[in-house]
Scaffold this active site. Structure first.
Site, short mmCIF file in Angstrom:
data_model
loop_
_atom_site.label_atom_id
_atom_site.label_comp_id
_atom_site.label_asym_id
_atom_site.label_seq_id
_atom_site.Cartn_x
_atom_site.Cartn_y
_atom_site.Cartn_z
N CYS A 146 -30.31 35.20 54.49
CA CYS A 146 -29.27 34.95 53.48
C CYS A 146 -29.73 35.29 52.07
CB CYS A 146 -28.77 33.51 53.56
SG CYS A 146 -30.05 32.26 53.35
N CYS A 206 -41.30 33.66 43.53
CA CYS A 206 -40.61 34.49 44.51
C CYS A 206 -40.47 35.90 43.95
CB CYS A 206 -39.23 33.91 44.84
SG CYS A 206 -38.30 34.91 46.03
N HIS A 229 -38.36 31.86 50.68
CA HIS A 229 -37.25 32.80 50.60
C HIS A 229 -36.77 33.15 52.00
CE1 HIS A 229 -34.86 35.92 48.52
NE2 HIS A 229 -35.04 36.61 49.64
N CYS A 230 -35.47 32.99 52.23
CA CYS A 230 -34.88 33.33 53.52
C CYS A 230 -34.45 34.80 53.49
CB CYS A 230 -33.69 32.43 53.84
SG CYS A 230 -32.83 32.88 55.37
N HIS A 253 -33.71 29.52 59.50
CA HIS A 253 -32.32 29.95 59.40
C HIS A 253 -31.70 29.85 60.78
CE1 HIS A 253 -28.99 32.11 57.41
NE2 HIS A 253 -28.74 32.52 58.64
N CYS A 254 -30.65 29.06 60.90
CA CYS A 254 -30.01 28.78 62.19
C CYS A 254 -28.77 29.65 62.35
CB CYS A 254 -29.66 27.30 62.29
SG CYS A 254 -28.91 26.85 63.88
N CYS A 286 -28.89 28.17 56.52
CA CYS A 286 -30.28 27.75 56.55
C CYS A 286 -30.35 26.24 56.76
CB CYS A 286 -30.98 28.10 55.23
SG CYS A 286 -31.41 29.84 55.07
#
Length: 297
Positions: free
Chosen positions: A99, A82, A95-96, A109-110, A116
């Protein structure tokens, strides 16, 4: 069950690969920055638990065959690096950007969960969809006779008018301010309640059922939402480059058959009907022989 699984999905960590730098380890997760939690109640950061999840997650792949012909399978069994977190991460970890952390088996992601959806809370997310759909259909079942009885009376009196200029349409309801004041005072009419609730529940039930169906399709295919999108993009690119009607099919080394894939996602089926949390159990997958050439269909 809706509330239990919803809160479980909100407060459970999706499975985070935490960098070893001290400034990241001691940073508290907050519900404000979309890292879980609900109504300004922050989730608990358990460094040891997160590290245990990462170690257990490595059991999902066969270490001895992880580096063999990884270009021949999807999802890849390779570890990745990452560039944002500056560390190595397990396979299927992404990776989000919302967040700002790496999530194990990242699905999406919700915004409704403020969290997540990943390896550690995917089951709670699926059960939230299941019970929400079930609850809405149950509400429709309880109200449909009353709703269609009112509709029949209205058709006999005014004809087939849903919305009409003289306010005699079936869904021509009082102004919103009057409805809200009636709800506060507890004097809302039964007919108005039925006309509001049944279409609302029916619409939510239909949308949630379709949404649940798509996620079950991903589950039985041993793919996440993100991986399914990536796979479709790869197949579309392959069609454009080869100018043919065949699309690329890569073996999925994480798939154990649709039934076992479903059991892996939701756990033992009797536990689905009990308000209990079930931790994901890593399974030592036997990696398929990925030396098989790519197929085209």
């Amino acid at each position: 069950m809706i509330i239990f699984n919803f809160l479980s999905a909100c407060f459970r960590s999706p499975g985070v690969v935490i960098p070893t730098k001290d400034k990241y380890i001691h940073k508290k997760w907050s519900s404000i920055d979309s890292r879980g939690g609900f109504c300004f109640i922050d989730p608990i950061l358990n460094i040891a638990r997160e590290g245990s999840l990462v170690r257990d997650y490595y059991a999902l792949t066969d270490q001895s065959q992880r580096n063999r012909n990884n270009d021949q399978c999807f999802p890849s069994c390779q570890q990745t690096y990452c560039s944002n977190c500056k560390h190595q991460r397990p396979p299927r970890c992404h990776h989000c950007s919302t967040c700002r952390r790496c999530i194990l088996q990242f699905d999406h992601h919700c915004i409704w969960l403020n969290n997540c959806v990943g390896y550690n809370n995917h089951r709670a997310f699926l059960l939230t969809l299941f019970y929400l759909s079930l609850g809405c259909w149950y509400g429709c079942l309880m109200l449909y006779r009353s709703f269609f009885g009112l509709l029949k009376e209205h058709v006999n009196d005014h004809g087939w008018h849903i919305f009409y200029e003289n306010k005699t349409g079936f869904l021509d309801l009082p102004p919103l301010s009057i409805i809200l004041s009636s709800l506060v005072s507890g004097t809302v009419e039964k007919e108005v309640t039925i006309k509001l609730l049944f279409p609302f529940l029916a619409a939510v039930a239909f949308l949630q059922t379709v949404f649940l169906g798509y996620h079950l399709l991903y589950v039985v295919s041993a793919l996440t939402t993100l991986e399914y999108k990536i796979l479709l993009d790869m197949q579309y690119k392959h069609l454009l480059e080869n100018k043919s009607r065949s699309f690329l099919v890569l073996p999925n080394t994480f798939s154990l058959g649709w039934c076992q894939n479903l059991k892996t996602a939701v756990g033992y089926f009797p536990f689905m009907f009990l308000p209990v949390q079930v931790n994901p159990r890593p399974t030592n997958h036997q990696i398929l022989n990925t030396s098989t050439p790519k197929k085209e269909i």
